[in-house]
Design a protein around this motif. Sequence first.
Motif, PDB file in Angstrom:
ATOM      1  N   HIS A  92       0.890  -1.284  -0.016  1.00 11.13           N
ATOM      2  CA  HIS A  92      -0.015   0.037   0.029  1.00 11.13           C
ATOM      3  C   HIS A  92       0.783   1.254  -0.070  1.00 11.13           C
ATOM      4  CE1 HIS A  92      -3.584  -2.290   0.963  1.00 11.13           C
ATOM      5  NE2 HIS A  92      -2.817  -3.082   1.226  1.00 11.13           N
ATOM      6  N   ASP A  93       0.653   2.157  -1.013  1.00  9.58           N
ATOM      7  CA  ASP A  93       1.481   3.199  -1.069  1.00  9.58           C
ATOM      8  C   ASP A  93       0.870   4.332  -0.826  1.00  9.58           C
ATOM      9  OD1 ASP A  93       3.669   4.836  -1.504  1.00  9.58           O
ATOM     10  OD2 ASP A  93       3.585   5.039  -3.577  1.00  9.58           O
ATOM     11  N   ASN A  94       0.110   4.111   0.403  1.00 11.80           N
ATOM     12  CA  ASN A  94      -0.884   4.946   0.967  1.00 11.80           C
ATOM     13  C   ASN A  94      -1.093   4.597   2.482  1.00 11.80           C
ATOM     14  OD1 ASN A  94      -2.433   2.907   0.250  1.00 11.80           O
ATOM     15  ND2 ASN A  94      -4.259   4.052  -0.240  1.00 11.80           N
ATOM     16  N   SER A  95      -1.879   5.650   3.243  1.00 10.61           N
ATOM     17  CA  SER A  95      -2.368   5.001   4.293  1.00 10.61           C
ATOM     18  C   SER A  95      -3.408   4.087   4.476  1.00 10.61           C
ATOM     19  CB  SER A  95      -2.412   6.102   5.345  1.00 10.61           C
ATOM     20  OG  SER A  95      -1.334   6.919   5.572  1.00 10.61           O
ATOM     21  N   TRP A  96      -3.745   3.245   5.119  1.00 11.23           N
ATOM     22  CA  TRP A  96      -4.731   2.184   5.013  1.00 11.23           C
ATOM     23  C   TRP A  96      -4.990   1.468   6.404  1.00 11.23           C
ATOM     24  CZ3 TRP A  96      -4.362  -3.402   4.919  1.00 11.23           C
ATOM     25  CH2 TRP A  96      -3.010  -3.846   5.087  1.00 11.23           C
ATOM     26  N   THR A 101       3.292  -1.987   4.037  1.00 11.41           N
ATOM     27  CA  THR A 101       2.877  -0.594   3.807  1.00 11.41           C
ATOM     28  C   THR A 101       4.197   0.175   3.403  1.00 11.41           C
ATOM     29  OG1 THR A 101       1.318  -0.756   5.783  1.00 11.41           O
ATOM     30  CG2 THR A 101       2.321   1.516   5.183  1.00 11.41           C
ATOM     31  N   ARG A 130      -2.680   2.841  15.311  1.00  9.03           N
ATOM     32  CA  ARG A 130      -1.725   3.600  14.191  1.00  9.03           C
ATOM     33  C   ARG A 130      -0.072   3.130  14.147  1.00  9.03           C
ATOM     34  NH1 ARG A 130      -2.062   9.163  11.321  1.00  9.03           N
ATOM     35  NH2 ARG A 130       0.261   9.235  10.612  1.00  9.03           N
ATOM     36  N   GLY A 133       7.040   5.884   4.625  1.00  5.97           N
ATOM     37  CA  GLY A 133       5.969   7.186   4.532  1.00  5.97           C
ATOM     38  C   GLY A 133       4.705   7.216   4.915  1.00  5.97           C
ATOM     39  N   ASN A 134       4.242   6.268   4.989  1.00  9.91           N
ATOM     40  CA  ASN A 134       2.975   6.085   5.371  1.00  9.91           C
ATOM     41  C   ASN A 134       2.521   5.446   6.478  1.00  9.91           C
ATOM     42  OD1 ASN A 134       1.681   6.792   2.473  1.00  9.91           O
ATOM     43  ND2 ASN A 134       3.067   5.435   1.885  1.00  9.91           N
ATOM     44  N   HIS A 135       1.245   5.119   6.954  1.00 13.07           N
ATOM     45  CA  HIS A 135       1.097   4.605   8.068  1.00 13.07           C
ATOM     46  C   HIS A 135       0.035   3.499   7.722  1.00 13.07           C
ATOM     47  CE1 HIS A 135      -2.459   7.743   8.289  1.00 13.07           C
ATOM     48  NE2 HIS A 135      -3.002   6.517   9.169  1.00 13.07           N
ATOM     49  N   ASP A 194       3.146   4.130  12.067  1.00 12.18           N
ATOM     50  CA  ASP A 194       3.894   4.996  10.891  1.00 12.18           C
ATOM     51  C   ASP A 194       5.114   4.088  10.596  1.00 12.18           C
ATOM     52  OD1 ASP A 194       2.470   7.387  10.843  1.00 12.18           O
ATOM     53  OD2 ASP A 194       3.256   7.550  12.921  1.00 12.18           O
TER      54      ASP A 194
END
Length: 102
Positions: A19-23, A50, A98, A53-55, A100
Amino acid sequence: MTTTDDLDETAEPITDRVHDNSWSANLEEPRYADDPGLAVRDALAAVDHTAPGNHVNLVTHGDLGHPAEFLYDRLRAEREGIDPEYVERCGCGGHVTRVDVP
């Protein structure tokens, strides 16, 4: 350090892509209710999937109790630079943490 490739893969994986985003990873399904080891395994897999740079929000089953009791130390021990942060208890009884990814 253990990789998720080294862990028993008897259950359906939590995700099959990076995942190149937060999810959010759903670790709240009934199969996790009495298996903290499975929740830890899949939480590690979620972190591994993940992009830096995302969480990822790890949503754990309420029957397992507060994630600080079974998850946080394992995450820190297995993944360098990880510092889980408790977010809240869900209305359904689960817990959101969460993580990171550095």
